[in-house]
Design a protein around this motif. Structure first.
Motif, PDB file in Angstrom:
ATOM      1  N   VAL B  56       0.840  -1.195   0.000  1.00  0.00           N
ATOM      2  CA  VAL B  56       0.000   0.000   0.000  1.00  0.00           C
ATOM      3  C   VAL B  56       0.881   1.253   0.000  1.00  0.00           C
ATOM      4  O   VAL B  56       0.680   2.176  -0.798  1.00  0.00           O
ATOM      5  N   ALA B  57       1.897   1.258   0.873  1.00  0.00           N
ATOM      6  CA  ALA B  57       2.755   2.447   0.975  1.00  0.00           C
ATOM      7  C   ALA B  57       3.498   2.697  -0.330  1.00  0.00           C
ATOM      8  O   ALA B  57       3.568   3.828  -0.821  1.00  0.00           O
ATOM      9  N   LYS B  63       4.625   7.418  -7.459  1.00  0.00           N
ATOM     10  CA  LYS B  63       4.928   8.529  -8.364  1.00  0.00           C
ATOM     11  C   LYS B  63       5.934   9.492  -7.739  1.00  0.00           C
ATOM     12  O   LYS B  63       6.484  10.350  -8.409  1.00  0.00           O
ATOM     13  N   ILE B  64       6.168   9.357  -6.451  1.00  0.00           N
ATOM     14  CA  ILE B  64       7.087  10.280  -5.758  1.00  0.00           C
ATOM     15  C   ILE B  64       8.501   9.713  -5.726  1.00  0.00           C
ATOM     16  O   ILE B  64       9.478  10.431  -5.887  1.00  0.00           O
ATOM     17  N   ILE B  65       8.601   8.400  -5.521  1.00  0.00           N
ATOM     18  CA  ILE B  65       9.932   7.789  -5.394  1.00  0.00           C
ATOM     19  C   ILE B  65      10.638   7.798  -6.745  1.00  0.00           C
ATOM     20  O   ILE B  65      10.121   7.264  -7.719  1.00  0.00           O
ATOM     21  N   ARG B 116       7.224  -8.338  -4.759  1.00  0.00           N
ATOM     22  CA  ARG B 116       5.893  -7.807  -5.088  1.00  0.00           C
ATOM     23  C   ARG B 116       5.949  -6.298  -5.244  1.00  0.00           C
ATOM     24  O   ARG B 116       5.228  -5.721  -6.051  1.00  0.00           O
ATOM     25  N   ALA B 117       6.796  -5.642  -4.431  1.00  0.00           N
ATOM     26  CA  ALA B 117       6.932  -4.196  -4.556  1.00  0.00           C
ATOM     27  C   ALA B 117       7.430  -3.853  -5.950  1.00  0.00           C
ATOM     28  O   ALA B 117       6.915  -2.956  -6.625  1.00  0.00           O
ATOM     29  N   GLU B 118       8.421  -4.606  -6.371  1.00  0.00           N
ATOM     30  CA  GLU B 118       9.069  -4.333  -7.649  1.00  0.00           C
ATOM     31  C   GLU B 118       8.176  -4.749  -8.822  1.00  0.00           C
ATOM     32  O   GLU B 118       8.092  -4.058  -9.822  1.00  0.00           O
ATOM     33  N   MET B 119       7.487  -5.880  -8.671  1.00  0.00           N
ATOM     34  CA  MET B 119       6.736  -6.405  -9.807  1.00  0.00           C
ATOM     35  C   MET B 119       5.321  -5.851  -9.882  1.00  0.00           C
ATOM     36  O   MET B 119       4.744  -5.778 -10.945  1.00  0.00           O
ATOM     37  N   PHE B 120       4.755  -5.525  -8.728  1.00  0.00           N
ATOM     38  CA  PHE B 120       3.331  -5.177  -8.769  1.00  0.00           C
ATOM     39  C   PHE B 120       3.039  -3.776  -8.226  1.00  0.00           C
ATOM     40  O   PHE B 120       2.470  -2.942  -8.917  1.00  0.00           O
ATOM     41  N   ALA B 121       3.466  -3.510  -7.003  1.00  0.00           N
ATOM     42  CA  ALA B 121       2.982  -2.307  -6.325  1.00  0.00           C
ATOM     43  C   ALA B 121       3.437  -1.018  -6.997  1.00  0.00           C
ATOM     44  O   ALA B 121       2.742  -0.008  -6.938  1.00  0.00           O
ATOM     45  N   ASN B 122       4.607  -1.033  -7.642  1.00  0.00           N
ATOM     46  CA  ASN B 122       5.045   0.239  -8.232  1.00  0.00           C
ATOM     47  C   ASN B 122       4.422   0.496  -9.600  1.00  0.00           C
ATOM     48  O   ASN B 122       4.748   1.475 -10.253  1.00  0.00           O
ATOM     49  N   ALA B 130      -3.179  -3.623  -2.707  1.00  0.00           N
ATOM     50  CA  ALA B 130      -3.614  -4.198  -1.440  1.00  0.00           C
ATOM     51  C   ALA B 130      -4.174  -5.592  -1.667  1.00  0.00           C
ATOM     52  O   ALA B 130      -3.869  -6.531  -0.922  1.00  0.00           O
ATOM     53  N   LEU B 131      -4.979  -5.731  -2.742  1.00  0.00           N
ATOM     54  CA  LEU B 131      -5.542  -7.050  -3.046  1.00  0.00           C
ATOM     55  C   LEU B 131      -4.442  -8.045  -3.369  1.00  0.00           C
ATOM     56  O   LEU B 131      -4.474  -9.194  -2.924  1.00  0.00           O
ATOM     57  N   ASP B 132      -3.463  -7.577  -4.142  1.00  0.00           N
ATOM     58  CA  ASP B 132      -2.343  -8.445  -4.490  1.00  0.00           C
ATOM     59  C   ASP B 132      -1.614  -8.901  -3.228  1.00  0.00           C
ATOM     60  O   ASP B 132      -1.271 -10.077  -3.082  1.00  0.00           O
ATOM     61  N   ALA B 133      -1.424  -7.942  -2.304  1.00  0.00           N
ATOM     62  CA  ALA B 133      -0.736  -8.272  -1.052  1.00  0.00           C
ATOM     63  C   ALA B 133      -1.518  -9.312  -0.269  1.00  0.00           C
ATOM     64  O   ALA B 133      -0.947 -10.272   0.253  1.00  0.00           O
ATOM     65  N   ILE B 134      -2.851  -9.123  -0.215  1.00  0.00           N
ATOM     66  CA  ILE B 134      -3.657 -10.077   0.550  1.00  0.00           C
ATOM     67  C   ILE B 134      -3.608 -11.451  -0.107  1.00  0.00           C
ATOM     68  O   ILE B 134      -3.415 -12.483   0.552  1.00  0.00           O
TER      69      ILE B 134
END
Lengths: 196, 233
Positions: B56-57, B63-65, B116-122, B130-134
């Motif tokens: 989520v974070a 878009k900021i990082i 997951r951060a690299e492949m999905f969340a960004n 969030a759904l992916d994380a769950i």
């Protein structure tokens, strides 16, 4: 002296990081296909483990503990290790290109290797003093080296063998690792009996 | 259509892209904590919480990082989440905190989370992330649970801490020790390969799923870089 040898042997053989504590499984499975890569990777791991311990141990005892910031351990350690690895890579690239060529490619991989963070944290939880911590890291690195080199030999032979299709690749590799880790059971109690 | 998409994201992590058995990420905790079902459950829940927080974070901040320093940023976020989970467990479920020990801080370097951060969340919206994380978290927990059940039933003759009549007198001790972990994991992956994936996996080890694959491709997996391009296409 006796104590230090006991620490090294315990870390390398009895509590082998890969085969009995399950730390650093990813490189163990990923980079153990060829002997030279396995050797390069493990030497880099030993190097980074020693370096990381040399930096994180003083940070814990001289910065975090006096300020009561023990709970920041995880964040601080991972950042320090990541920064350190980057720094070492840059320095090696600039001043010792030969070493960078053989070792450098493995370095970024190690940042997220749980064996390195694991050894730093377990040095603190085991309440080792600085010298003991350094030797514990060295022993752990040595154990990693041993497991990698042994396993790359096993895999070299395994590649050419037939096995059921669904076992090809990772599953049969894991089964081989199971058998290899059995052999490390033989070391249980050895250190206690020698130095006990 | 929209709804099935969301459901697909959620289910993706449980079956099709099961983080442990198909993507082969996070092997270290998988092998280490599955000696008891209770520990496996604790580990799964802790990792899911961290994954949810970090996904989520990262998705909020995507878009900021700046792209160049994204990995260190992710690591800081993940480490913060891990510290919070550590403190919560220490305060409320001390037995689990004790049992997981070293592997609790080591969630930071669990490839599932960075992966997951690299492949999905960004790349995706907050809700999708969030759904992916769950989904991934449930997949991880379920796999740990299945593995721990097998190991605990055979190795200790108990399940969820309750003794099983005949088995507890005839337990196979090695199943709860290191070799049992490797063997059960290997056999589980083989079973998944056999029944759930259509074709046997070509890659030896799921390099394309590893967050450091770009670096790894240079050395270990000679064919990996080519494969990655194929995937990208």
């Amino acid at each position: 002296m006796k104590e230090i040898i006991a620490i090294i042997l315990t870390a390398a053989l009895v509590n082998n990081y890969v085969l009995s504590q399950f730390l650093g499984i990813c490189p163990f499975l990923g980079v153990s296909k060829k002997l030279d890569q396995a050797t390069g990777m493990s030497i880099a791991v030993i190097f980074v483990m020693l370096l990381a311990t040399a930096v994180t141990w003083p940070i814990q005892y001289y910065v975090l503990n006096p300020k009561g910031l023990g709970y920041m351990q995880t964040i601080v350690f991972i950042l320090v290790i990541a920064a350190l690895v980057q720094l070492v890579e840059i320095i090696l690239k600039k001043y010792i290109p030969g070493l960078h060529k053989s070792l450098g490619v493995y370095l970024p991989l190690i940042t997220t290797n749980c064996a390195v963070l694991g050894v730093c944290i377990s040095n603190i939880t085991a309440e080792y003093n600085f010298v003991q911590a350094m030797f514990n890291s060295f022993g752990s690195g040595l154990g990693f080296f041993l497991a990698m080199v042994l396993f790359s030999g096993v895999r070299g032979r395994m590649e050419n063998n037939n096995c059921p299709a669904c076992f090809k690749g990772l599953p049969i590799t894991l089964i081989a690792a199971a058998i290899l880790s059995c052999s490390f059971f033989g070391f249980a109690g050895v250190v206690d009996n020698i130095f006990g | 259509m929209e709804k099935t998409n969301k459901l697909a994201i959620l289910l993706n992590g449980i079956i099709k892209e099961n983080p442990v058995l198909v993507l082969v990420l996070g092997t270290c905790p998988t092998l280490a904590v599955t000696t008891q079902t209770v520990n496996a459950f604790g580990m799964g829940a802790a990792a899911t919480a961290v994954l949810l927080f970090s996904n989520v974070a990262i998705s909020l901040l995507r878009k900021i990082i700046p792209d160049k320093v994204r990995i260190p940023c992710y690591i800081v976020l993940i480490a913060a989440a891990v510290t919070i989970v550590q403190m919560v467990l220490n305060a409320f479920v001390y037995s689990v905190y004790e049992a997981l020990g070293l592997f609790l801080p080591l969630i930071v370097v669990n490839c599932i989370i960075l992966g997951r951060a690299e492949m999905f969340a960004n790349k995706n919206t907050v809700v999708d992330s969030a759904l992916d994380a769950i989904g991934m978290g449930i997949g991880f927990t379920l796999t740990l649970f299945v593995m721990a059940s097998i190991r605990e039933i055979l190795g200790a003759g108990s399940w969820m801490g309750y003794a099983i009549p005949v088995l507890c007198d005839n337990n196979i001790g090695i199943m709860t020790m290191a070799p049992g972990g490797f063997a059960v994991f290997g056999i589980l992956i083989a079973v998944v390969n056999k029944f759930f994936t259509n074709k046997p996996k070509k890659s030896e080890f799921g390099c394309e799923n590893c967050p450091t694959a770009s670096v790894c491709a240079k050395i270990a997996c000679a064919g990996c870089s080519e494969k990655k391009e194929v995937v990208a296409e």
